[in-house]
Design a protein around this motif. Sequence first.
Motif, PDB file in Angstrom:
ATOM      1  N   GLY A   1       0.668  -1.180   0.130  1.00 52.22           N
ATOM      2  CA  GLY A   1       0.151  -0.106   0.066  1.00 52.22           C
ATOM      3  C   GLY A   1       0.835   1.283  -0.049  1.00 52.22           C
ATOM      4  N   GLN A   2       2.199   1.230   0.095  1.00 55.24           N
ATOM      5  CA  GLN A   2       2.891   2.230  -0.040  1.00 55.24           C
ATOM      6  C   GLN A   2       3.739   2.492  -1.259  1.00 55.24           C
ATOM      7  OE1 GLN A   2       4.233   4.806   2.471  1.00 55.24           O
ATOM      8  NE2 GLN A   2       5.022   5.793   0.581  1.00 55.24           N
ATOM      9  N   ALA A   3       3.479   3.732  -1.945  1.00 57.21           N
ATOM     10  CA  ALA A   3       4.334   3.823  -2.996  1.00 57.21           C
ATOM     11  C   ALA A   3       5.861   4.157  -2.742  1.00 57.21           C
ATOM     12  CB  ALA A   3       3.752   5.073  -3.864  1.00 57.21           C
ATOM     13  N   VAL A   4       6.918   3.447  -3.198  1.00 52.89           N
ATOM     14  CA  VAL A   4       7.941   3.645  -2.847  1.00 52.89           C
ATOM     15  C   VAL A   4       8.769   4.138  -4.345  1.00 52.89           C
ATOM     16  CG1 VAL A   4      10.181   2.156  -2.434  1.00 52.89           C
ATOM     17  CG2 VAL A   4       8.134   1.602  -1.314  1.00 52.89           C
ATOM     18  N   PRO A   5       9.164   5.267  -4.279  1.00 55.02           N
ATOM     19  CA  PRO A   5       9.959   5.652  -5.341  1.00 55.02           C
ATOM     20  C   PRO A   5      11.430   5.023  -5.693  1.00 55.02           C
ATOM     21  CG  PRO A   5       9.367   7.461  -3.969  1.00 55.02           C
ATOM     22  CD  PRO A   5       9.070   6.212  -3.033  1.00 55.02           C
TER      23      PRO A   5
END
Length: 269
Positions: free
Chosen positions: A41-45
């Motif tokens: 659920g976390q956008a990791v760049p």
Amino acid sequence: MTDNSQKSGTGFAAATPPTANVITTDTEGLTAGWIDLAVNGQAVPVYRAQPEGKSDLPVVLVISEIFGVHEHIADVARRFAKQGYLALAPQLFVRQGDPSAIADIPTLFRDIVSQAPDAQVNGDLDACVAWAAQNGGNVDKLGITGFCWGGRVTWLYSSHNPQVKAGVAWYGRLAGDTNDKQTSHPVDVAPTLRVPVLGLYAAQDTGIPLDTVERMKAALAQGSSGSEFVVYPDAGHAFYADYRPSYNARDAQDGWNRTLDWFRQHGVA
């Protein structure tokens, strides 16, 4: 939402204004820029660099210092891409905050770096490997390298993921106290490590005593990873960081050459 300030790939950390030694690698012939990976659920760049239009590429994970993925780390990814790699440099502190905005290193370490659990870091790197496998990377040729904080991660991820073929750890912490977030250090996993890791360390590094290098060598001798160390007698911490006063051009170039040779030697090319 992802904080776009952590996705610029330009600029340097507030804590380390650049010197005149900065090396810049262009993007000619490369596909380079930011992607987002969804991890629980976390956008990791992730800064990605690879030869344009190529596939079946060897993969290298590039792990940042405590300052996160700023222009120097993005440039390192491009350096690997120029050598034929799919290089991925993830923002592993994205959940904790933006390290580029903090000018005080003790505060940066206390509020961001120490708050990133090892398990979380390993999970984000697992996601990078999975993405590479679906996007032109050959993860049968998987390597990892990292600097300072990322050097410690290099040892630990090489223990976590036996799919890694080889690692190169630049002046990463080897021993210390553990807690509920940092549950082990490289010296703790060394006896069971199976991935060959090349450790590039500095005799003048006041933050990583040479006795911990000796402890690490002794722990590695209990196993069979084939890991090795090079200790540069005249270098200090962060000797590869061309944007910092600590940069040592001679030893940095030697370490880079050894990195490429180590990867070729162990099937990451």
